[in-house]
Motif scaffolding. Structure first.
Motif, mmCIF file in Angstrom:
data_model
loop_
_atom_site.group_PDB
_atom_site.id
_atom_site.type_symbol
_atom_site.label_atom_id
_atom_site.label_comp_id
_atom_site.label_asym_id
_atom_site.label_seq_id
_atom_site.Cartn_x
_atom_site.Cartn_y
_atom_site.Cartn_z
ATOM 1 N N VAL A 208 -3.337 -8.318 5.189
ATOM 2 C CA VAL A 208 -2.272 -7.696 5.709
ATOM 3 C C VAL A 208 -2.662 -5.861 5.609
ATOM 4 C CG1 VAL A 208 -0.649 -9.041 5.459
ATOM 5 C CG2 VAL A 208 -0.976 -7.124 3.990
ATOM 6 N N SER A 209 -2.538 -5.254 7.032
ATOM 7 C CA SER A 209 -2.788 -4.194 6.300
ATOM 8 C C SER A 209 -1.754 -3.471 6.364
ATOM 9 C CB SER A 209 -3.005 -3.912 8.237
ATOM 10 O OG SER A 209 -2.143 -3.491 9.557
ATOM 11 N N GLU A 210 -0.243 -3.476 5.810
ATOM 12 C CA GLU A 210 0.439 -2.698 5.725
ATOM 13 C C GLU A 210 1.771 -3.753 4.189
ATOM 14 O OE1 GLU A 210 3.291 -0.110 7.144
ATOM 15 O OE2 GLU A 210 4.937 -1.718 7.567
ATOM 16 N N VAL B 25 3.242 0.808 1.464
ATOM 17 C CA VAL B 25 1.988 1.400 1.442
ATOM 18 C C VAL B 25 1.012 0.684 2.766
ATOM 19 C CG1 VAL B 25 -0.482 1.049 0.103
ATOM 20 C CG2 VAL B 25 2.210 1.183 -0.568
ATOM 21 N N ALA B 26 0.636 1.438 3.971
ATOM 22 C CA ALA B 26 -0.219 1.121 4.083
ATOM 23 C C ALA B 26 -1.836 1.195 4.091
ATOM 24 C CB ALA B 26 -0.588 2.294 5.611
ATOM 25 N N LEU B 27 -2.642 -0.091 4.548
ATOM 26 C CA LEU B 27 -3.735 0.114 3.919
ATOM 27 C C LEU B 27 -4.566 0.299 4.798
ATOM 28 C CD1 LEU B 27 -3.408 -3.562 2.117
ATOM 29 C CD2 LEU B 27 -3.112 -1.318 0.811
ATOM 30 N N ASP B 28 -5.651 0.626 4.313
ATOM 31 C CA ASP B 28 -6.969 1.381 5.913
ATOM 32 C C ASP B 28 -7.456 -0.592 5.754
ATOM 33 O OD1 ASP B 28 -9.975 1.356 6.315
ATOM 34 O OD2 ASP B 28 -9.998 3.243 5.116
ATOM 35 N N SER B 29 -7.718 -0.850 7.141
ATOM 36 C CA SER B 29 -7.875 -2.792 7.562
ATOM 37 C C SER B 29 -8.782 -2.655 7.226
ATOM 38 C CB SER B 29 -7.139 -2.094 9.233
ATOM 39 O OG SER B 29 -8.540 -1.200 9.505
ATOM 40 N N SER B 30 -10.497 -1.388 6.931
ATOM 41 C CA SER B 30 -11.668 -1.752 6.356
ATOM 42 C C SER B 30 -11.735 -1.984 4.731
ATOM 43 C CB SER B 30 -12.526 -0.508 7.206
ATOM 44 O OG SER B 30 -12.063 0.512 5.815
#
Length: 247
Positions: free
Chosen positions: A174-176, A160-165
């Motif tokens: 983390v961002s993923e 899952v890719a996370l919105d870095s903001s």
């Protein structure tokens, strides 16, 4: 003023009785019990309630003094709560009393600013409560569930890719992330105030946050035994957001 020694968390599941599907119920029990233990390990005093078994009025009463709420996974939400069609592929049993009670919990949490975490069905309850809709079936070519597998092997792993903001990315650091999931439905139209902050490789929304309130939903199962170490505890820690902001 007296100081409370333990914060109060209500873990709200669908039902404690599934005579029609004993194996599924046993697996849900494993997941919900792990969530309860993680919360207790984090210092919460946990009140575990089955929404379908008590009704909306009692559910609201039993959770009235809670400092935070966790809404767990389970069966599909009845389509009448989001204007969906009946008789869709892989339609599960519906527990409309649970749907109604849990939707009411989200409304109250939003009004009060109560921290709330929804897991799998719990994310969908948040979305529906805020006027969103549900994609009723992801089809047979899916990365989100091991279709046809025994219940003990139903979880599928994917990233899952996370919105870095997002607050979620900041809290997890983390961002993923790698997750365990087992769902055949997903968010379609987002509810009012919700922001998609996590997506699977196929574009399915896997995490949401409310733009203003301390409300988070994840479509995956951090409470599954196969989930990465620390994922569940990090999400449980988000329920202390009010205490952190007021400190």
């Amino acid at each position: 003023m007296p100081t409370r020694t333990a914060k109060r968390l209500s873990v709200v599941e669908v039902t404690r009785f599934r005579p029609r599907d004993v194996d599924y119920h046993a697996y849900v029990e494993v997941l919900n019990s792990r969530a309860v233990r993680a919360a207790e390990d984090a210092g919460w005093s946990v009140n575990r309630i089955a929404a379908a078994d008590v009704g909306t009025a009692s559910l609201l009463s039993l959770t009235d003094a809670s400092d935070a709420i966790m809404i767990m996974g389970g069966e599909d939400i009845s389509p009448r709560f989001y204007g969906g069609a009946a008789n869709y592929p892989f339609e599960s049993q519906h527990f409309e009393t649970a749907d109604e009670g849990q939707v009411s919990l989200v409304h109250r949490a939003l009004r009060r600013g109560t921290p709330l975490l929804g897991i799998c069905r719990g994310l969908q309850i948040i979305n529906v409560a805020l006027g969103g809709t549900i994609l009723q079936d992801l089809g047979t070519q899916t990365i989100h569930k091991n279709l046809g597998a025994p219940i003990r092997d139903i979880m599928a792993a994917h990233t899952v890719a996370l919105d870095s903001s997002s607050r979620l990315s900041a809290d997890l650091g983390v961002s993923e992330i790698l997750v365990q999931s087992a769902h055949h439905q997903a968010v379609a139209r987002l509810g009012e105030g919700l922001v998609a902050v996590g997506t699977a490789p196929d574009g399915v929304v896997e995490a949401v946050e409310h733009a203003e309130a301390p409300i988070t939903g994840v479509q995956f199962h951090p409470e599954d035994p196969g989930s990465p170490a620390g994922q569940l505890s990090a999400l449980v820690a988000r329920l202390s957001v009010r205490e952190r902001e007021l400190a």
